[in-house]
Design an enzyme around this catalytic site. Structure first.
Site, short mmCIF file in Angstrom:
data_model
loop_
_atom_site.label_atom_id
_atom_site.label_comp_id
_atom_site.label_asym_id
_atom_site.label_seq_id
_atom_site.Cartn_x
_atom_site.Cartn_y
_atom_site.Cartn_z
N ASP A 158 -32.82 1.26 -20.65
CA ASP A 158 -33.93 2.25 -21.75
C ASP A 158 -34.88 2.77 -21.74
O ASP A 158 -35.80 1.14 -21.59
CB ASP A 158 -32.78 2.28 -22.70
CG ASP A 158 -31.27 2.75 -22.40
OD1 ASP A 158 -30.99 3.42 -22.01
OD2 ASP A 158 -30.38 1.73 -23.96
N LYS A 159 -35.35 3.43 -22.08
CA LYS A 159 -37.02 3.63 -22.45
C LYS A 159 -37.36 2.27 -23.29
O LYS A 159 -38.19 2.02 -22.84
CB LYS A 159 -37.29 4.70 -23.34
CG LYS A 159 -38.14 4.58 -23.19
CD LYS A 159 -39.81 6.20 -24.20
CE LYS A 159 -40.52 6.36 -24.53
NZ LYS A 159 -41.19 7.67 -25.70
#
Length: 333
Positions: A158-159
């Site tokens: 995830d970011k």
């Protein structure tokens, strides 16, 4: 090892040419096309382009049928109708370009890279992030990445999750890594700082299926497979340190579902610190979800040699542990 990537001039010029060109093609539907979806028919009429790209063009108003703009991919077509399509750049097609980016390379050989991804870096272009992604940096690092699906990316973080990722540099390596991940032969372990005092056994195996949250389609949730779509998910969790405000745990992925660790910890009553999507709150100085992919182990996809890598905690994570009085001196596997 931080390496700044710079796009190869020839590749960059080639991509610019693709982005600037626009072409109009005329077509006529046959009897065989009658009643079919527009996007499916266009795949047959313009076979060198993907269905997803053609769907984007439809949504952008680039398709006309009998002099009327059509913007629904599911619209049924009629035999002998005539039309045209303007083949032009879309945000997604323009996303596949090389960019100069500093990459923290932990391992480099002819077939694989191991990268230490910082929090805040998006892995793959998507709506809202069509540039500045890890994929753009990989295309800038090695022009061979243009020949690989997703520039060799075989799994994602995830970011706002930091840590280790393996990326393929050749097709043989990519195929082998995809197979190894599916067979659960790639070991991925994470350190997570979670809310709540840990109670009970220090080791737990979480077997809870994950699917779209039926109350909020923008997030995932533990679901009942008898009533909702989802997939089996398995996470092993071990307590490393416990305190009055929260706990530090090690999570080992046995499956790779979207947001798996975040969902499982939240369902246990231990949401990640600063993970506001899944019930966490800003605390201990963290302003991103407190999740770090600290260990990655796999057999080299070409040579078969066992490889294992570890990544030290980022500064924000270490400071958060200090604030909560939690000790971390490295984890023995």
């Amino acid at each position: 090892m931080i390496i700044s990537t710079a796009p190869n001039v020839d590749v960059d010029e080639q991509m610019s040419d693709i982005q600037l060109e626009s072409e109009v093609r005329m077509f006529q539907f046959s009897e065989l096309h009658h009643g079919m979806r527009l996007d499916r028919v266009l795949v047959n009429l313009v076979p060198e382009f993907s269905r997803s790209y053609l769907q984007q063009l439809i949504e952008l108003g680039s398709v006309c049928i009998d002099d009327q703009v059509v913007n629904k991919a599911a619209q049924k077509v009629k035999a002998f109708a005539t039309g045209q399509i303007e083949l032009r750049p879309t945000p997604q097609s323009q996303a596949f370009k090389a960019e100069d980016m500093a990459l923290d390379l932990v391992h480099v050989d002819e077939h694989v890279l191991v990268i230490n991804k910082p929090a805040g870096l998006v892995v793959h272009p998507a709506p809202g992030n069509w540039s500045g992604t890890l994929m753009n940096g990989l295309l800038g690092f090695d022009e061979r990445a243009f020949l690989l699906p997703r520039a060799g990316i075989v799994h994602r973080l995830d970011k706002d999750t930091s840590g280790l990722m393996v990326v393929a540099r050749s097709r043989v390596a990519m195929d082998a890594l995809v197979h190894a991940i599916a067979a659960r032969d790639v070991k991925r372990q994470y350190l997570a700082l979670a809310h709540g005092v840990w109670k009970g056994e220090s080791r737990r195996e979480i077997h809870q299926p994950i699917g779209r949250d039926p109350l909020n389609r923008l997030r995932m949730a533990v679901v009942n497979l008898n009533t909702h779509a989802g997939k089996l998910a398995h996470t092993d969790i071990e307590l490393l340190a416990n305190g009055g405000s929260g706990c530090l745990v090690r999570c080992t992925l046995q499956t790779g579902r979207t947001h798996q660790i975040r969902v499982h910890l939240s369902a246990m009553g231990h949401p990640l610190v600063a993970d506001t999507v899944y019930g966490g709150a800003l605390a201990a100085g963290m302003n991103r979800q407190a999740l770090h992919a600290f260990r990655l182990a796999f057999a080299h996809p070409v040579t078969g040699v066992p490889l294992a890598f570890e990544s030290s905690l980022p500064t924000d994570f270490s400071r958060a542990l200090d604030q909560w009085g939690l000790q971390y001196n490295g984890v023995q596997i």
